[in-house]
Scaffold this active site. Structure first.
Site, PDB file in Angstrom:
ATOM      1  N   HIS A 289      -8.483   0.905  -3.947  1.00  0.00           N
ATOM      2  CA  HIS A 289      -9.493   0.793  -3.087  1.00  0.00           C
ATOM      3  C   HIS A 289      -9.964   2.381  -2.696  1.00  0.00           C
ATOM      4  O   HIS A 289      -9.487   3.764  -2.012  1.00  0.00           O
ATOM      5  CB  HIS A 289      -8.167   0.965  -1.591  1.00  0.00           C
ATOM      6  CG  HIS A 289      -9.046   0.462  -0.136  1.00  0.00           C
ATOM      7  ND1 HIS A 289      -8.790   0.087   1.201  1.00  0.00           N
ATOM      8  CD2 HIS A 289     -10.641   0.077  -0.372  1.00  0.00           C
ATOM      9  CE1 HIS A 289      -9.500   0.284   2.344  1.00  0.00           C
ATOM     10  NE2 HIS A 289     -10.731   0.613   1.366  1.00  0.00           N
TER      11      HIS A 289
ATOM     12  N   MET B 222     -12.035   4.582  -0.386  1.00  0.00           N
ATOM     13  CA  MET B 222     -12.621   4.701   0.644  1.00  0.00           C
ATOM     14  C   MET B 222     -13.302   6.525   0.587  1.00  0.00           C
ATOM     15  O   MET B 222     -12.987   7.551   0.982  1.00  0.00           O
ATOM     16  CB  MET B 222     -11.536   5.078   2.044  1.00  0.00           C
ATOM     17  CG  MET B 222     -11.377   3.549   2.411  1.00  0.00           C
ATOM     18  SD  MET B 222     -10.416   3.516   3.844  1.00  0.00           S
ATOM     19  CE  MET B 222      -8.557   3.752   2.030  1.00  0.00           C
TER      20      MET B 222
ATOM     21  N   ASP C 168      -6.388  -6.389   4.414  1.00  0.00           N
ATOM     22  CA  ASP C 168      -5.925  -4.984   4.236  1.00  0.00           C
ATOM     23  C   ASP C 168      -6.128  -4.930   5.548  1.00  0.00           C
ATOM     24  O   ASP C 168      -7.420  -4.157   6.481  1.00  0.00           O
ATOM     25  CB  ASP C 168      -6.977  -4.208   3.441  1.00  0.00           C
ATOM     26  CG  ASP C 168      -6.389  -2.629   3.236  1.00  0.00           C
ATOM     27  OD1 ASP C 168      -5.202  -2.420   3.351  1.00  0.00           O
ATOM     28  OD2 ASP C 168      -6.898  -1.259   2.746  1.00  0.00           O
ATOM     29  N   GLY C 169      -4.706  -3.844   6.447  1.00  0.00           N
ATOM     30  CA  GLY C 169      -5.279  -3.956   7.475  1.00  0.00           C
ATOM     31  C   GLY C 169      -3.885  -4.572   8.250  1.00  0.00           C
ATOM     32  O   GLY C 169      -4.219  -5.978   9.033  1.00  0.00           O
TER      33      GLY C 169
ATOM     34  N   GLY D 250       1.282  -1.914   4.140  1.00  0.00           N
ATOM     35  CA  GLY D 250       1.408  -1.083   3.813  1.00  0.00           C
ATOM     36  C   GLY D 250       3.044  -0.802   4.714  1.00  0.00           C
ATOM     37  O   GLY D 250       4.336  -0.689   4.401  1.00  0.00           O
ATOM     38  N   SER D 251       2.567  -0.552   5.757  1.00  0.00           N
ATOM     39  CA  SER D 251       4.405   0.129   6.593  1.00  0.00           C
ATOM     40  C   SER D 251       4.924  -1.020   7.359  1.00  0.00           C
ATOM     41  O   SER D 251       5.854  -0.723   7.375  1.00  0.00           O
ATOM     42  CB  SER D 251       3.100   0.786   8.811  1.00  0.00           C
ATOM     43  OG  SER D 251       2.503  -0.447   8.884  1.00  0.00           O
TER      44      SER D 251
ATOM     45  N   MET E 170     -11.541  -5.986   5.734  1.00  0.00           N
ATOM     46  CA  MET E 170     -10.839  -4.830   6.591  1.00  0.00           C
ATOM     47  C   MET E 170     -10.827  -4.967   7.989  1.00  0.00           C
ATOM     48  O   MET E 170     -11.153  -5.798   8.667  1.00  0.00           O
ATOM     49  CB  MET E 170     -11.335  -3.428   6.829  1.00  0.00           C
ATOM     50  CG  MET E 170     -11.710  -2.704   5.311  1.00  0.00           C
ATOM     51  SD  MET E 170     -10.446  -2.397   4.855  1.00  0.00           S
ATOM     52  CE  MET E 170      -9.267  -1.431   5.804  1.00  0.00           C
TER      53      MET E 170
ATOM     54  N   MET F  29      -9.659   8.107  -0.044  1.00  0.00           N
ATOM     55  CA  MET F  29      -9.823   8.704   1.114  1.00  0.00           C
ATOM     56  C   MET F  29     -10.333  10.044   0.662  1.00  0.00           C
ATOM     57  O   MET F  29      -9.719  10.949   0.153  1.00  0.00           O
ATOM     58  CB  MET F  29      -9.072   8.857   2.649  1.00  0.00           C
ATOM     59  CG  MET F  29      -8.255   7.369   3.117  1.00  0.00           C
ATOM     60  SD  MET F  29      -7.498   7.820   3.400  1.00  0.00           S
ATOM     61  CE  MET F  29      -6.248   6.068   4.246  1.00  0.00           C
TER      62      MET F  29
ATOM     63  N   HIS G 297      -1.386  -1.761  -4.303  1.00  0.00           N
ATOM     64  CA  HIS G 297      -3.173  -0.577  -3.781  1.00  0.00           C
ATOM     65  C   HIS G 297      -2.694   0.328  -3.298  1.00  0.00           C
ATOM     66  O   HIS G 297      -2.227   0.460  -2.323  1.00  0.00           O
ATOM     67  CB  HIS G 297      -2.682  -2.071  -2.429  1.00  0.00           C
ATOM     68  CG  HIS G 297      -4.104  -2.128  -1.759  1.00  0.00           C
ATOM     69  ND1 HIS G 297      -5.222  -1.934  -2.087  1.00  0.00           N
ATOM     70  CD2 HIS G 297      -4.060  -0.754  -0.699  1.00  0.00           C
ATOM     71  CE1 HIS G 297      -6.200  -1.616  -0.979  1.00  0.00           C
ATOM     72  NE2 HIS G 297      -5.681  -0.750  -0.012  1.00  0.00           N
TER      73      HIS G 297
ATOM     74  N   ASP H 221      -4.385   3.893  -1.983  1.00  0.00           N
ATOM     75  CA  ASP H 221      -5.948   3.768  -1.188  1.00  0.00           C
ATOM     76  C   ASP H 221      -6.449   5.296  -1.280  1.00  0.00           C
ATOM     77  O   ASP H 221      -5.938   6.676  -1.223  1.00  0.00           O
ATOM     78  CB  ASP H 221      -5.521   4.163   0.516  1.00  0.00           C
ATOM     79  CG  ASP H 221      -4.963   2.868   1.341  1.00  0.00           C
ATOM     80  OD1 ASP H 221      -5.886   1.476   1.016  1.00  0.00           O
ATOM     81  OD2 ASP H 221      -3.993   1.970   1.529  1.00  0.00           O
TER      82      ASP H 221
ATOM     83  N   SER I  27       1.168  -1.301   0.082  1.00  0.00           N
ATOM     84  CA  SER I  27       0.113   0.218   0.470  1.00  0.00           C
ATOM     85  C   SER I  27       0.961   1.511   0.086  1.00  0.00           C
ATOM     86  O   SER I  27       1.661   1.374   1.403  1.00  0.00           O
ATOM     87  CB  SER I  27      -1.248   0.239   1.003  1.00  0.00           C
ATOM     88  OG  SER I  27      -1.472   1.179   1.727  1.00  0.00           O
TER      89      SER I  27
ATOM     90  N   GLY J 178      -8.782   4.251   7.237  1.00  0.00           N
ATOM     91  CA  GLY J 178      -8.640   5.527   7.228  1.00  0.00           C
ATOM     92  C   GLY J 178      -7.025   5.768   7.466  1.00  0.00           C
ATOM     93  O   GLY J 178      -6.584   6.638   6.806  1.00  0.00           O
ATOM     94  N   PHE J 179      -6.277   5.189   7.997  1.00  0.00           N
ATOM     95  CA  PHE J 179      -5.011   5.500   8.609  1.00  0.00           C
ATOM     96  C   PHE J 179      -4.088   3.981   8.487  1.00  0.00           C
ATOM     97  O   PHE J 179      -4.331   3.419   8.489  1.00  0.00           O
ATOM     98  CB  PHE J 179      -4.699   6.125  10.394  1.00  0.00           C
ATOM     99  CG  PHE J 179      -5.927   6.941  10.652  1.00  0.00           C
ATOM    100  CD1 PHE J 179      -4.900   8.124   9.694  1.00  0.00           C
ATOM    101  CD2 PHE J 179      -6.885   7.451  10.385  1.00  0.00           C
ATOM    102  CE1 PHE J 179      -5.818   9.690  10.091  1.00  0.00           C
ATOM    103  CE2 PHE J 179      -8.190   8.448  10.718  1.00  0.00           C
ATOM    104  CZ  PHE J 179      -6.775   9.449  10.271  1.00  0.00           C
ATOM    105  N   GLY J 180      -3.226   4.419   7.896  1.00  0.00           N
ATOM    106  CA  GLY J 180      -2.032   2.925   7.592  1.00  0.00           C
ATOM    107  C   GLY J 180      -1.654   2.763   9.385  1.00  0.00           C
ATOM    108  O   GLY J 180      -1.751   3.524  10.070  1.00  0.00           O
ATOM    109  N   GLY J 181      -0.944   2.250   9.401  1.00  0.00           N
ATOM    110  CA  GLY J 181      -0.353   1.778  10.410  1.00  0.00           C
ATOM    111  C   GLY J 181      -0.668   1.153  12.022  1.00  0.00           C
ATOM    112  O   GLY J 181      -0.363   0.909  13.222  1.00  0.00           O
TER     113      GLY J 181
HETATM  114  C1  DX5 Z   1      -5.943   1.621   5.800  1.00  0.00           C
HETATM  115  C2  DX5 Z   1      -6.281   1.833   4.025  1.00  0.00           C
HETATM  116  C3  DX5 Z   1      -4.821   0.142   3.944  1.00  0.00           C
HETATM  117  C4  DX5 Z   1      -3.727   0.221   5.169  1.00  0.00           C
HETATM  118  C5  DX5 Z   1      -3.039  -0.815   5.065  1.00  0.00           C
HETATM  119  O1  DX5 Z   1      -6.952   2.372   5.853  1.00  0.00           O
HETATM  120  O2  DX5 Z   1      -6.856   0.840   3.584  1.00  0.00           O
HETATM  121  O3  DX5 Z   1      -5.036   0.070   3.000  1.00  0.00           O
HETATM  122  O4  DX5 Z   1      -2.447   1.191   4.255  1.00  0.00           O
HETATM  123  O5  DX5 Z   1      -1.817   0.122   5.865  1.00  0.00           O
HETATM  124  P1  DX5 Z   1      -0.817  -1.307   7.367  1.00  0.00           P
HETATM  125  O6  DX5 Z   1      -0.688  -2.152   6.503  1.00  0.00           O
HETATM  126  O7  DX5 Z   1      -0.105   0.240   7.567  1.00  0.00           O
HETATM  127  O8  DX5 Z   1      -2.081  -1.221   8.224  1.00  0.00           O
HETATM  128 ZN    ZN Z   2      -6.226  -0.110   1.812  1.00  0.00          ZN
END
Ligand code: DX5
Ligand code: ZN
Length: 224
Positions: free
Chosen positions: A67, A69, A174-175, A196-197, A140, A38, A34, A36, A9, A145-148
Site C-alpha cells: 500500500h 501512501m 483498510d482501517g 493491523g492493531s 480506506m 508512508m 499488507h 504500509d 498489516s 497515516g496511522f494504525g489503531g
Molecule cells: C493506515 C494503514 C493501515 C493500518 C491499519 O494508514 O493503511 O493499513 O495499518 O491499521 P488498523 O487495523 O490498526 O486500523
Molecule cells: Zn494500509
C-alpha cells in the site's frame, strides 16, 4: 463469490521482530501480508521502504500486498516490484498519471490496485474499473497515516457503489477492522480485509483470523 481474504498489516507488528511478525501472520492463516509504505508527504507519517517488502517476501510464502501512501508512486514502483511485491496499490489522490502508473505496475508483472481516501467519492475510480486498469480497489476506512484508528462506517455506501459497478473486482478495506466492524464492510461488498492493531494484539491470532473470515463469509453480499 470472490475469495474472502484476511491481510494482517505489519505496521502493527513488533518492529524489532518484523520477520517474526510476518511469519506469525502466515502461520495464523493470513492470506497476504499488507505492507504500509508512508513517505511523510502524502501522509504525515514515515514507515517502510522496499527493504521491508524484500524482508517480508523472504520471510513468508504468501503474497505481499503493498500500500503506497506516497505522493509520487511512479518514482517507486520499480523498486517495490523488484523487492517482491505482488499487488501494488496507489492512491487516486496521489500526484501521478493514474492510468500510466497502473499500466506500468501491470507491465512489471504485478497486480495493480487503486486506493481511495474516506472523503473521495466512488466515482473518482470508476474510470479505473471501466477500463480494467486495476484488479483490486481498496477503500480506506480511516484517514491514512496511522494504525489503531476508529472505523469510519459511512464508507460502506461507497463500497456498495463500487460493488454494484464491478462484481469482478477485489474490494479491500483498510482501517479499524476488527470483530465488530468486519460484518458491515463485508455486507457492503468487501472481500479483502486488512487488519493491523486488532490482529497483532491477539494472544491467538489464528482464532481471530478464522473468526474474521467466518463473519465476513456469512455477511458478504455480492450485489448490494
Ligand atoms: C493506515 C494503514 C493501515 C493500518 C491499519 O494508514 O493503511 O493499513 O495499518 O491499521 P488498523 O487495523 O490498526 O486500523
Ligand atoms: Zn494500509
Amino acid at each position: 463469490m470472490p475469495d474472502i481474504q484476511i491481510l494482517p498489516s505489519i505496521l502493527a507488528a513488533d518492529l524489532g521482530r518484523l520477520a517474526e511478525g510476518c511469519q506469525r501472520a502466515e502461520a495464523a492463516g493470513a492470506d497476504q501480508i499488507h505492507v504500509d509504505v508512508m513517505d511523510g508527504v502524502f501522509v504525515p507519517n514515515i514507515s517502510f521502504g522496499p527493504g521491508v517488502v524484500k524482508m517480508s517476501a523472504a520471510a513468508v510464502s504468501i503474497p505481499q500486498n503493498v500500500h503506497l501512501m506516497v505522493q509520487r508512486p511512479q518514482d517507486h514502483i520499480k523498486a517495490f516490484a523488484a523487492a517482491g511485491s505482488d499487488t501494488i496499490q496507489i492512491h487516486i489522490e496521489a500526484k501521478c498519471d493514474v492510468k500510466e502508473t497502473l499500466a506500468a505496475i501491470r507491465a512489471l508483472g504485478k497486480r495493480p490496485a487503486i486506493t481511495l481516501n474516506p472523503e473521495t467519492p466512488a466515482e473518482a475510480i470508476f474510470e479505473c474499473l471501466e477500463n480494467r486498469w486495476v484488479d483490486e480497489v481498496m477503500v480506506m476506512s480511516v484517514h491514512p497515516g496511522f494504525g489503531g484508528q476508529s472505523y469510519i462506517a459511512n464508507v460502506e455506501e461507497k463500497i456498495a457503489a463500487i460493488r454494484r459497478t464491478a462484481d469482478w473486482v477485489d474490494i479491500a478495506i483498510d482501517g479499524g477492522i476488527d470483530d465488530k466492524t468486519v460484518r458491515g464492510a463485508a455486507a457492503a461488498g468487501c472481500n479483502l480485509f486488512v487488519a493491523g492493531s486488532y490482529l497483532y494484539k491477539q494472544a491467538d491470532m489464528a482464532a481471530a483470523i478464522a473468526d474474521l473470515r467466518q463473519q465476513a463469509t456469512e455477511s458478504f453480499c455480492a450485489n448490494v
